[in-house]
Design a protein around this motif. Structure first.
Motif, mmCIF file in Angstrom:
data_model
loop_
_atom_site.group_PDB
_atom_site.id
_atom_site.type_symbol
_atom_site.label_atom_id
_atom_site.label_comp_id
_atom_site.label_asym_id
_atom_site.label_seq_id
_atom_site.Cartn_x
_atom_site.Cartn_y
_atom_site.Cartn_z
ATOM 1 N N GLU A 166 0.823 -1.215 0.000
ATOM 2 C CA GLU A 166 0.000 0.000 0.000
ATOM 3 C C GLU A 166 0.858 1.266 0.000
ATOM 4 O O GLU A 166 0.515 2.258 -0.648
ATOM 5 C CB GLU A 166 -0.963 -0.015 1.191
ATOM 6 C CG GLU A 166 -2.071 1.022 1.026
ATOM 7 C CD GLU A 166 -3.206 0.862 2.027
ATOM 8 O OE1 GLU A 166 -3.627 -0.293 2.282
ATOM 9 O OE2 GLU A 166 -3.662 1.882 2.554
ATOM 10 N N GLU A 167 1.976 1.215 0.710
ATOM 11 C CA GLU A 167 2.875 2.388 0.716
ATOM 12 C C GLU A 167 3.460 2.643 -0.674
ATOM 13 O O GLU A 167 3.515 3.779 -1.141
ATOM 14 C CB GLU A 167 4.000 2.188 1.745
ATOM 15 C CG GLU A 167 3.508 2.393 3.171
ATOM 16 C CD GLU A 167 4.486 1.883 4.229
ATOM 17 O OE1 GLU A 167 4.464 2.426 5.335
ATOM 18 O OE2 GLU A 167 5.246 0.923 3.956
ATOM 19 N N LYS A 172 3.082 5.730 -5.801
ATOM 20 C CA LYS A 172 2.828 5.683 -7.251
ATOM 21 C C LYS A 172 1.646 6.568 -7.624
ATOM 22 O O LYS A 172 1.690 7.286 -8.612
ATOM 23 C CB LYS A 172 2.599 4.244 -7.696
ATOM 24 C CG LYS A 172 2.463 4.097 -9.201
ATOM 25 C CD LYS A 172 2.584 2.650 -9.648
ATOM 26 C CE LYS A 172 4.017 2.162 -9.601
ATOM 27 N NZ LYS A 172 4.173 0.788 -10.075
ATOM 28 N N LEU A 173 0.591 6.519 -6.804
ATOM 29 C CA LEU A 173 -0.579 7.362 -7.057
ATOM 30 C C LEU A 173 -0.166 8.831 -7.083
ATOM 31 O O LEU A 173 -0.575 9.591 -7.968
ATOM 32 C CB LEU A 173 -1.629 7.131 -5.971
ATOM 33 C CG LEU A 173 -2.864 8.025 -6.000
ATOM 34 C CD1 LEU A 173 -3.681 7.793 -7.275
ATOM 35 C CD2 LEU A 173 -3.745 7.766 -4.777
ATOM 36 N N ALA A 174 0.645 9.217 -6.127
ATOM 37 C CA ALA A 174 1.098 10.615 -6.062
ATOM 38 C C ALA A 174 1.926 10.964 -7.300
ATOM 39 O O ALA A 174 1.784 12.042 -7.873
ATOM 40 C CB ALA A 174 1.918 10.838 -4.793
ATOM 41 N N VAL A 182 -5.649 1.326 -8.691
ATOM 42 C CA VAL A 182 -6.009 -0.010 -8.218
ATOM 43 C C VAL A 182 -4.703 -0.773 -8.023
ATOM 44 O O VAL A 182 -3.992 -1.046 -8.984
ATOM 45 C CB VAL A 182 -6.903 -0.744 -9.237
ATOM 46 C CG1 VAL A 182 -7.318 -2.113 -8.684
ATOM 47 C CG2 VAL A 182 -8.112 0.099 -9.603
ATOM 48 N N VAL A 183 -4.405 -1.068 -6.778
ATOM 49 C CA VAL A 183 -3.123 -1.706 -6.470
ATOM 50 C C VAL A 183 -3.337 -3.195 -6.231
ATOM 51 O O VAL A 183 -4.079 -3.595 -5.336
ATOM 52 C CB VAL A 183 -2.481 -1.068 -5.216
ATOM 53 C CG1 VAL A 183 -1.120 -1.694 -4.946
ATOM 54 C CG2 VAL A 183 -2.349 0.442 -5.396
ATOM 55 N N ASN A 184 -2.720 -3.986 -7.074
ATOM 56 C CA ASN A 184 -2.773 -5.441 -6.921
ATOM 57 C C ASN A 184 -1.517 -5.903 -6.228
ATOM 58 O O ASN A 184 -0.418 -5.493 -6.591
ATOM 59 C CB ASN A 184 -2.791 -6.123 -8.290
ATOM 60 C CG ASN A 184 -4.151 -6.072 -8.916
ATOM 61 O OD1 ASN A 184 -5.118 -6.543 -8.338
ATOM 62 N ND2 ASN A 184 -4.218 -5.490 -10.093
#
Ligand code: CTP
Ligand code: CA
Length: 238
Positions: A166-167, A172-174, A182-184
């Motif tokens: 999640e970190e 990556k989102l930022a 959507v993080v797999n």
């Protein structure tokens, strides 16, 4: 709205979905590629169609056929995918980048098959960066271009001793600046080519509706896809 609106929250919306993996040719018979099956993008396209959206499906290499009922275009390489996406996003309301885009491509393409030479040597393949399609589109939207209102990225991450899945996803989102990532979590049993999936949806911090807590989805790629369609519907009908 009417009952119809509740069942088809994406009626009247057009969403672009990319799927599969790009292949970057080295010579007429060889390429650099990845293991993307196309399953997640196909699942997203189906979920969006079921929710009433018109889907423009941009397919890179997939190991199964594109879904029915979509406007289909195909792209082999990252550069081709960029061109196809740019075309498809015109007038679209949403973009879902489920394709696995090669980060690098061979710096040179050999018109004829690369041969072994007489000695025991091996060639060194020089790579160059591919365009970051998602980051480019987000940057252009931020600069005022008329581009999809809801932009969703996908990321496959592995955690390590330095940071959790999640970190890495948050960072990556930022970096990407998309609305939803959507993080797999990928590992031996999850991710590429599998039906089962576990994902976390992360939302942009400075979203118009205010910050939103991450959402976890445990289940199949179809479950993840339905969640993406739900989130899009909520964003459009806010
Ligand atoms: N993506 C893209 N263009 C690229 C690479 C990635 O549009 N050249 C999109 C993917 O389709 C995906 C998102 O960006 O929706 C995240 O891809 P990912 O490979 O996880 O991100 P990268 O920034 O390439 O990071 P990494 O170094 O971890 O590969
Ligand atoms: Ca990448």
């Amino acid at each position: 709205g009417s009952a119809l609106d509740v069942e088809r929250p994406l009626a009247g919306r057009t969403v672009v979905v990319t799927a599969g993996g790009t292949r970057e040719p080295l010579d007429p018979v060889r390429f650099l590629g990845n293991r993307s099956s196309g399953k997640q993008g196909i699942a997203v396209a189906k979920a969006l169609s079921a929710a009433g959206a018109t889907v423009r499906f941009v397919a890179a290499h997939m190991d199964q056929p594109a879904p029915e009922g979509v406007e289909l275009s195909v792209a082999g390489t990252a550069v081709e995918l960029r061109a196809a996406v740019r075309e498809a996003v015109r007038g679209a309301d949403g973009l879902v980048m489920a394709a696995a885009v090669a980060d690098f491509r061979p710096a040179a393409y050999n018109d004829s098959k690369i041969k072994k030479t007489g000695d025991d040597g091996a060639p060194t393949i020089e790579l160059v960066r591919n365009p970051d399609i998602l980051a480019e589109i987000v940057a252009e939207r931020r600069a005022g271009a008329e581009l999809p209102e809801v932009i969703v990225g996908f990321a496959a991450e592995t955690g390590d001793e330095a940071a959790s899945v999640e970190e890495y996803g948050r960072a990556k989102l930022a970096r990407k600046g998309c609305d939803v990532l959507v993080v797999n979590e990928v590992g031996e049993q999850k991710g590429f080519g599998r039906d089962e999936n576990a994902a976390t949806l992360l939302f942009r911090e400075d979203a118009p509706g205010g910050p939103r807590a991450p959402e976890h989805v445990a289940g199949s790629k179809d479950d993840v896809a339905r969640k993406v369609a739900d989130v899009m519907g909520e964003a459009f009908n806010r």
